[in-house]
Scaffold this motif. Structure first.
Motif, PDB file in Angstrom:
ATOM      1  N   ASN A 131      40.335 -31.965  65.829  1.00 29.90           N
ATOM      2  CA  ASN A 131      39.916 -30.726  66.486  1.00 29.90           C
ATOM      3  C   ASN A 131      39.549 -29.660  65.462  1.00 29.90           C
ATOM      4  N   ARG A 176      35.742 -28.362  64.866  1.00 26.82           N
ATOM      5  CA  ARG A 176      35.503 -26.953  65.212  1.00 26.82           C
ATOM      6  C   ARG A 176      35.014 -26.167  63.997  1.00 26.82           C
ATOM      7  N   GLU A 177      35.597 -26.393  62.827  1.00 29.44           N
ATOM      8  CA  GLU A 177      35.404 -25.488  61.699  1.00 29.44           C
ATOM      9  C   GLU A 177      34.370 -25.944  60.685  1.00 29.44           C
ATOM     10  N   TYR A 224      45.026 -27.097  67.569  1.00 27.02           N
ATOM     11  CA  TYR A 224      44.008 -26.756  66.575  1.00 27.02           C
ATOM     12  C   TYR A 224      44.667 -26.344  65.258  1.00 27.02           C
ATOM     13  N   GLY A 247      37.170 -18.141  67.562  1.00 25.16           N
ATOM     14  CA  GLY A 247      38.109 -19.245  67.365  1.00 25.16           C
ATOM     15  C   GLY A 247      38.738 -19.158  65.984  1.00 25.16           C
ATOM     16  N   THR A 286      40.396 -20.207  62.500  1.00 24.76           N
ATOM     17  CA  THR A 286      40.066 -21.309  61.587  1.00 24.76           C
ATOM     18  C   THR A 286      41.311 -21.736  60.807  1.00 24.76           C
ATOM     19  N   LEU A 338      32.754 -19.712  68.902  1.00 23.88           N
ATOM     20  CA  LEU A 338      32.827 -20.911  69.734  1.00 23.88           C
ATOM     21  C   LEU A 338      32.037 -20.673  71.017  1.00 23.88           C
TER      22      LEU A 338
END
Length: 501
Positions: free
Chosen positions: A28, A32-33, A143, A473, A475, A494
């Motif tokens: 995740n 995401r990052e 996350y 979001g 990090t 996001l």
């Protein structure tokens, strides 16, 4: 008493389950990052890692599994250890920085899950659904790259105190010489936990913390500033926060320092946080007292410690549930609803749309009112929110906690405070609850109801929240890799599910 199993789970089964629990949050974070969607048909999503140029594909979206890397003309499956190596190589190239600590934490987190799985197979879950919800988090923060790391120590040192292993244990009782006591707020409940000798005050301690800092206290024990009095006659249960314990017999929460890095921070009760505690707790309590509704605040009444070990021995007292819960309701940890536990009302909801609307109606208004009317920014994420449900499992009340995480608009810019609230309440909290519901009920679209609930509130920031293409979001992977301070939140955009409704 613990339940003893004649047939413990096979080691291979434990290893596979531990890998699955550890892989999902690490993926995740990476997706995401850092990773870039690469497209392509099929049930598996393909991503490009920009630092190395490698292609990675995974199964699933909310909790991705089965990572594979393209190598030698074929997709090669990665176990958790191999994924850690891939992530570390990518981050070195992506950031230009090296970090030997975080990969070790990732491995420690996975090994901790394996130890927890083995321990849980031999332990009896608590009968109380509230405690079950607090002790359910085997995966933990969805996350964070190492959500279950325990400081790298041997499992035998921390398993006796692990909520995920259904631990419960008595507190160690110390006595501090009166001239060395430092306290603020209402600490009178501590004096009921035992009896201190003349000239001393009681100070409960977390036994794991004493194991960690015992050598630093040898001089105080030797010269009489500190005495050991034994243990409490009752057990306390570690909550999801690990260092915060609940004593059901006393209906009291006790939060301790714990000199272990858990997720982004070493979990001490830092002096600067304790010194501002009365201000933040009073502001939050005032905001909740003015609400028209059942929402409640579990106040941090005060703290007590010793001047020669101010942070190491600090204990914070938090209100229990007495006079705060609606009659006939049961409090449950919001994070536990996402992770799942026996008896979870989210899993049992017969009308998920009605359940979700009731959830929103309890959780959203108090967080927004505290911000708009009192300048209080609650850290309203999954681990700081309790949702009380009625006899039918329907959300009837929200309770919030943790003055340490509260920010005040008198001290931060409004835009920064709003960004933090949106991250905690919407991204960390509502997105996860909505995802858990939608996973069980694929025909449910949770976002029209969320949009309606948010639109009811007259804040100048709401129109932009409902129309902005992105949400903030945090990090966590890049924060840890670059060695940023644990409290230094950095956000990336996001996709905003509210705007697409």
């Amino acid at each position: 008493m613990d339940r003893v199993h004649l047939n413990p789970p096979p080691a291979a089964d434990v290893a596979a389950r531990a890998d699955a629990h550890a892989v999902a949050p690490l993926l995740n974070c990476l997706l995401r990052e850092v990773a870039e969607p690469h497209g392509g048909p099929g049930e598996r999503q393909v991503y490009r890692l920009p630092g190395t140029g490698r292609l990675l594909r995974v199964l699933g979206e909310r909790r991705p599994t089965e990572p594979e890397v393209w190598a030698g003309g074929a997709w090669q499956r990665l176990d958790h250890t191999e994924l850690v190596k891939l992530v570390a190589d990518e981050l070195r190239r992506h950031t230009g920085l090296s970090n030997h600590e975080l990969p070790a934490e990732m491995i420690d987190s996975r090994d901790a899950v394996a130890a927890l799985l083995t321990a849980r197979a031999r332990a009896t879950p608590p009968d109380d659904p509230y405690l079950r919800s607090e002790q359910s988090l085997l995966t933990g923060h969805p996350y964070h790259p190492a959500p279950k790391a325990r400081g790298g120590g041997p499992a035998a040192a921390w398993l006796p105190y692990a909520p995920e292993a259904h631990a419960h244990f008595p507190l160690t009782l110390l006595a501090v010489r009166e001239d060395a006591v430092v306290e603020e707020g209402d600490t009178s409940a501590l004096d009921t936990l035992g009896e201190a000798p003349p000239g001393y005050r009681l100070l409960p301690a977390h036994p794991w913390q004493l194991d960690l800092v015992g050598r630093e206290l040898a001089g105080a024990f030797a010269d009489g500033r500190l005495l050991r009095l034994g243990t409490t006659g009752f057990d306390a249960w570690p909550t999801a926060a690990i260092r915060t314990l609940y004593a059901p017999e006393r209906d009291l929460f006790l939060k301790f320092s714990l000199d272990v890095r858990i997720t982004n921070d070493v979990r001490r009760l830092w002096r600067h946080d304790l010194l501002r505690l009365r201000r933040t707790d009073t502001a939050a309590a005032t905001a909740f007292a003015a609400l028209h509704g059942p929402a409640g605040w579990l106040g941090d009444r005060g703290y007590r410690t010793a001047d020669f070990a101010f942070e190491e021995l600090a204990v914070l007292l938090r209100d229990g549930f007495h006079d705060r819960l609606l009659p006939g309701t049961t409090p449950l940890l919001a994070a536990g609803l996402v992770e799942g536990f026996e008896g979870s009302p989210l899993a049992a909801a017969e009308d998920p749309a009605a359940w979700w609307e009731a959830y929103l109606a309890q959780v959203v208004p108090p967080a927004l009112a505290a911000f708009a009317d009192h300048g209080v920014v609650l850290e309203a994420h999954l681990q700081n929110t309790l949702v009380a449900v009625d006899a039918d499992g329907i959300p009837a009340q929200a309770l919030f906690r943790d003055a340490e995480g509260v920010k005040l608009l008198a001290e931060v810019e409004r835009a920064a405070g709003w960004e933090r609230l949106v991250y905690c309440l919407v991204v960390n909290h509502l997105v996860e609850i909505a995802g858990a519901l939608a996973e069980r009920h694929p025909t449910l679209d949770p976002w029209p109801a969320a949009r309606r609930e948010l639109a009811r509130h007259d804040l100048p920031e709401i129109p932009a929240l409902l129309s902005a293409p992105t949400l903030p979001g945090k990090t966590n992977l890049l924060l840890r890799w670059t060695g940023a301070d644990g409290a230094d939140a950095r956000y990336l955009p996001l996709p905003n599910p509210l705007a697409g409704t």
